[in-house]
Design a protein around this motif. Sequence first.
Motif, PDB file in Angstrom:
ATOM      1  N   ALA A  85       0.828  -1.225   0.000  1.00 44.50           N
ATOM      2  CA  ALA A  85       0.000   0.000   0.000  1.00 44.50           C
ATOM      3  C   ALA A  85       0.853   1.262   0.000  1.00 44.50           C
ATOM      4  N   ILE A  86       0.534   2.138  -0.916  1.00 38.27           N
ATOM      5  CA  ILE A  86       1.194   3.450  -0.949  1.00 38.27           C
ATOM      6  C   ILE A  86       0.137   4.513  -0.647  1.00 38.27           C
ATOM      7  N   LEU A  87       0.399   5.310   0.365  1.00 40.38           N
ATOM      8  CA  LEU A  87      -0.488   6.428   0.672  1.00 40.38           C
ATOM      9  C   LEU A  87       0.056   7.669  -0.034  1.00 40.38           C
ATOM     10  N   VAL A  88      -0.766   8.243  -0.896  1.00 40.35           N
ATOM     11  CA  VAL A  88      -0.377   9.485  -1.569  1.00 40.35           C
ATOM     12  C   VAL A  88      -1.090  10.649  -0.869  1.00 40.35           C
ATOM     13  N   CYS A  89      -0.305  11.604  -0.381  1.00 39.31           N
ATOM     14  CA  CYS A  89      -0.869  12.748   0.355  1.00 39.31           C
ATOM     15  C   CYS A  89      -0.936  13.953  -0.581  1.00 39.31           C
ATOM     16  N   HIS A  90      -2.061  14.653  -0.539  1.00 39.17           N
ATOM     17  CA  HIS A  90      -2.215  15.743  -1.509  1.00 39.17           C
ATOM     18  C   HIS A  90      -1.747  17.089  -0.961  1.00 39.17           C
ATOM     19  N   ALA A  91      -1.520  18.007  -1.883  1.00 41.80           N
ATOM     20  CA  ALA A  91      -1.041  19.352  -1.555  1.00 41.80           C
ATOM     21  C   ALA A  91      -2.225  20.249  -1.166  1.00 41.80           C
ATOM     22  N   LEU A  92      -1.928  21.506  -0.945  1.00 41.54           N
ATOM     23  CA  LEU A  92      -2.867  22.483  -0.379  1.00 41.54           C
ATOM     24  C   LEU A  92      -4.285  22.358  -0.926  1.00 41.54           C
ATOM     25  N   THR A  93      -4.423  22.461  -2.227  1.00 38.62           N
ATOM     26  CA  THR A  93      -5.765  22.479  -2.807  1.00 38.62           C
ATOM     27  C   THR A  93      -6.012  21.236  -3.642  1.00 38.62           C
ATOM     28  N   GLY A  94      -5.189  20.228  -3.440  1.00 40.72           N
ATOM     29  CA  GLY A  94      -5.413  18.950  -4.110  1.00 40.72           C
ATOM     30  C   GLY A  94      -6.513  18.178  -3.411  1.00 40.72           C
ATOM     31  N   ASP A  95      -6.648  16.907  -3.775  1.00 37.21           N
ATOM     32  CA  ASP A  95      -7.676  16.079  -3.160  1.00 37.21           C
ATOM     33  C   ASP A  95      -7.347  14.620  -3.417  1.00 37.21           C
ATOM     34  N   GLN A  96      -8.313  13.751  -3.133  1.00 40.94           N
ATOM     35  CA  GLN A  96      -8.087  12.313  -3.249  1.00 40.94           C
ATOM     36  C   GLN A  96      -8.108  11.820  -4.683  1.00 40.94           C
ATOM     37  N   HIS A  97      -8.473  12.686  -5.622  1.00 41.78           N
ATOM     38  CA  HIS A  97      -8.595  12.242  -7.016  1.00 41.78           C
ATOM     39  C   HIS A  97      -7.235  12.322  -7.711  1.00 41.78           C
ATOM     40  N   VAL A  98      -6.368  11.417  -7.310  1.00 40.07           N
ATOM     41  CA  VAL A  98      -4.975  11.407  -7.728  1.00 40.07           C
ATOM     42  C   VAL A  98      -4.844  10.999  -9.195  1.00 40.07           C
ATOM     43  N   ALA A  99      -5.577   9.949  -9.563  1.00 39.61           N
ATOM     44  CA  ALA A  99      -5.346   9.340 -10.882  1.00 39.61           C
ATOM     45  C   ALA A  99      -6.655   9.028 -11.601  1.00 39.61           C
ATOM     46  N   SER A 100      -7.732   9.637 -11.136  1.00 41.86           N
ATOM     47  CA  SER A 100      -9.017   9.458 -11.820  1.00 41.86           C
ATOM     48  C   SER A 100      -9.638  10.842 -11.979  1.00 41.86           C
ATOM     49  N   ASP A 101     -10.577  10.957 -12.899  1.00 44.26           N
ATOM     50  CA  ASP A 101     -11.095  12.277 -13.233  1.00 44.26           C
ATOM     51  C   ASP A 101     -11.713  12.976 -12.013  1.00 44.26           C
ATOM     52  N   HIS A 102     -11.495  14.271 -11.959  1.00 40.61           N
ATOM     53  CA  HIS A 102     -12.044  15.072 -10.873  1.00 40.61           C
ATOM     54  C   HIS A 102     -13.552  15.204 -11.073  1.00 40.61           C
ATOM     55  N   PRO A 103     -14.344  14.941 -10.050  1.00 43.08           N
ATOM     56  CA  PRO A 103     -15.796  14.920 -10.245  1.00 43.08           C
ATOM     57  C   PRO A 103     -16.399  16.286 -10.592  1.00 43.08           C
ATOM     58  N   ILE A 104     -15.735  17.366 -10.253  1.00 47.66           N
ATOM     59  CA  ILE A 104     -16.296  18.694 -10.573  1.00 47.66           C
ATOM     60  C   ILE A 104     -15.709  19.224 -11.877  1.00 47.66           C
ATOM     61  N   THR A 105     -14.390  19.218 -11.975  1.00 46.14           N
ATOM     62  CA  THR A 105     -13.772  19.817 -13.156  1.00 46.14           C
ATOM     63  C   THR A 105     -13.734  18.851 -14.338  1.00 46.14           C
ATOM     64  N   LYS A 106     -13.906  17.561 -14.045  1.00 45.05           N
ATOM     65  CA  LYS A 106     -13.830  16.503 -15.079  1.00 45.05           C
ATOM     66  C   LYS A 106     -12.430  16.363 -15.665  1.00 45.05           C
ATOM     67  N   LYS A 107     -11.466  17.034 -15.065  1.00 42.87           N
ATOM     68  CA  LYS A 107     -10.084  16.910 -15.561  1.00 42.87           C
ATOM     69  C   LYS A 107      -9.423  15.668 -14.980  1.00 42.87           C
ATOM     70  N   PRO A 108      -8.337  15.187 -15.620  1.00 42.54           N
ATOM     71  CA  PRO A 108      -7.629  14.021 -15.079  1.00 42.54           C
ATOM     72  C   PRO A 108      -7.121  14.305 -13.670  1.00 42.54           C
ATOM     73  N   GLY A 109      -6.984  13.284 -12.874  1.00 43.15           N
ATOM     74  CA  GLY A 109      -6.456  13.433 -11.527  1.00 43.15           C
ATOM     75  C   GLY A 109      -5.130  14.183 -11.520  1.00 43.15           C
ATOM     76  N   TRP A 110      -4.840  14.845 -10.405  1.00 39.54           N
ATOM     77  CA  TRP A 110      -3.712  15.791 -10.370  1.00 39.54           C
ATOM     78  C   TRP A 110      -2.350  15.116 -10.520  1.00 39.54           C
ATOM     79  N   TRP A 111      -2.280  13.781 -10.255  1.00 36.43           N
ATOM     80  CA  TRP A 111      -0.973  13.103 -10.384  1.00 36.43           C
ATOM     81  C   TRP A 111      -1.076  11.936 -11.348  1.00 36.43           C
ATOM     82  N   TRP A 112      -1.918  12.082 -12.372  1.00 37.73           N
ATOM     83  CA  TRP A 112      -2.088  11.006 -13.352  1.00 37.73           C
ATOM     84  C   TRP A 112      -0.758  10.657 -14.014  1.00 37.73           C
TER      85      TRP A 112
END
Lengths: 410, 410
Positions: free
Chosen positions: A63-90
């Motif tokens: 298991a790898i825990l990925v911790c997000h930055a200030l305004t990031g979130d849990q959507h690391v590698a899947s589309d963001h539910p609001i912006t529909k953009k790819p996850g921030w660390w895809w």
Amino acid sequence: MDARVTVAQTTKAASQREADEPHSLVVRFGLDQPLAMDAGVSLAPLTIAYQTYGTLNADKSNAILVCHALTGDQHVASDHPITKKPGWWWIMVGPGRPIDTNRYFVISTNVVGGCMGTTGPASLNPATGRPYGLDLPLVTIRDMVNAQAMLIDHLGIETLFCVAGGSMGGMQVLQWAASFPSRVFAALPIATAAKHSSQNIAFHEVGRQAIMADPNWCQGRYLEEGVFPTKGLSVARMAAHITYMSDEALQSKFGRKLQGREAPTFSFDADFQIENYLRHQGTSFVDRFDANSYLYVTRACDYFDLAADYGGSLALAFKGTKTRFCVVSFQSDWLYTTAASRAIVHALNAGGASVSFVDIETDRGHDAFLLNEPEFIATTRGFLDAAARARGLPPAKGSSRTESPEEETL
Amino acid sequence: MDARVTVAQTTKAASQREADEPHSLVVRFGLDQPLAMDAGVSLAPLTIAYQTYGTLNADKSNAILVCHALTGDQHVASDHPITKKPGWWWIMVGPGRPIDTNRYFVISTNVVGGCMGTTGPASLNPATGRPYGLDLPLVTIRDMVNAQAMLIDHLGIETLFCVAGGSMGGMQVLQWAASFPSRVFAALPIATAAKHSSQNIAFHEVGRQAIMADPNWCQGRYLEEGVFPTKGLSVARMAAHITYMSDEALQSKFGRKLQGREAPTFSFDADFQIENYLRHQGTSFVDRFDANSYLYVTRACDYFDLAADYGGSLALAFKGTKTRFCVVSFQSDWLYTTAASRAIVHALNAGGASVSFVDIETDRGHDAFLLNEPEFIATTRGFLDAAARARGLPPAKGSSRTESPEEETL
């Protein structure tokens, strides 16, 4: 009605819903499992919203825990539910990527104080039936990490193979390694610092004052008033965004180029591309982020001073640790500088830790950790490969490097 | 009524009066002497408010024009009429000081677009009977300089012995040397740049957006509405102020020290000294400065790109100049960097100018040009002494170095 306004209102409404009904896995801890916070109070109930990618192996050692930055979130590698953009660390997380989901089980939580489903100021306070607003106790990096540990316990994972993250995510990595040394096999703190500097605090304070200066902030009660401190939050984001890019990168990307015109207008319009870019960063941010959450996460960073909890000695925070560290900095990052990373490395060395340090040459500033920086990507892959061998993890099934971002055009 | 509010209101009212009835010498140019502005329009009537120190000699060869920075003014070496504080360059200008008023005749004007008596957005527009607000055409550095030239003509001075200034003042120095090479014997541009970088523009844009986000800004018509965009202007000042100090200076002066408390409050109060300091910088600024003026002077800097007027070649701006230059930078200045000064020096060399360059080692950042930096003070004195000998100016009567700030405790 202006179509742009409609879209903005829709995303704003979606953003507010996301705080209580997230598009994520959720675990709810009841009144019997409170989070003991640094502010001296207990938070219960507590909801943690999280995403996972890949499969947890039988002995729960991958298991790898990925911790997000200030305004990031849990959507690391899947589309963001609001912006529909790819996850921030895809670029870093996925099948065949350096954090290879064919090999590792990746977990990412929204931090406490966030606005994407984990309890934060936009969440409904069950005690009052209203959003918490500023009634939520102040959150620290340690509180974020302790909440993550509750989730990791809930998932039945004793030891994380790795904790990784950049910026505020890197602070969580350091806190994890200090608080739970036996539960962290490897740690990858990126573009971060063990404490916030005076200048770091100063920039955050400007952002907070910009939000609080907006009359629509309503002393933090804007959600009940049906308004939103859009302008204040936008200014806060603009100021912060300057610190995410290097002077050189701004100069080479924008310089003094004009925006869609041949000559300056002799007005206060966004004549320059950099002005247009910053305004866009500000206005698009407010559609996906809660203003009070911004106050909380910036404050958490300001309060972060890991050494202070160990009698002022950062080395003591890591004394005798068995965790293997890889510290990464970017030479043009003036927010969390190479010097700040070097201070972490010195402390780790003094604490007797196993540590490698990679200071990457790039002109892309702090945001380099989100971008396709080949040396950084290769470093991450190499560090995890070596750690995985030491941990006895088998190679990825069906893994292929053809998907690696080095070979892609971004 | 809260005594602090009364004081603030009094100073605010004084500040507004200062725009039309300044505590300064004033020259008024009528409709027959318009200022032809870069915006393509003429400004008339035009009022210029200015201060002088020392005595103009018989052949009018000892005049030094001191140009002020963004939020400075003509009160170089005498008390500020609103804040009652000493002039902003008292350390440099006065009897026995490096810019020795026993030897030189010092002139300083409030810039066009300012708010201390020279025509600016807070001034009454005689055509409408209302303050100009945004009806004032956009002002450029060249407009400021051309207005100063009108005053210098009015005073019957053909050639200035020296034009000196830091930051935006340094831009005016460069513009003077380029526009009127035969009228500038010596030039002293300090901590400045020949053009605004992308990052420079970005910070200014954040400040403008903070002002315009304040509902009390009223599209620039706040003076008629009897309100003032205090919060927006304060945030703008806070953001800018960070750029005036180096990271090192902030760290050594404030670090993470708490403000009048033993432990953090776990709130959004100004726990840290740096927060308290920044808030103070913001709130005290609004008592003395006009919000629209802030828009105008920041825009003037953003538009400044001296080379652009010479086919993109800064060297051409100075080609064949007889002016002797001394360019000064400060190593920890990240707003207008040593590299920006070096670019000026290279252009001057390429243009065949006489130039010396002093890059001063200090951790005090951009604001070093306002502080007691012994090497900087000695540099200024030495440069002016040598130029004065070349110009045939006699030594100061009754001058004494005992007043020099090197021997004082600031």
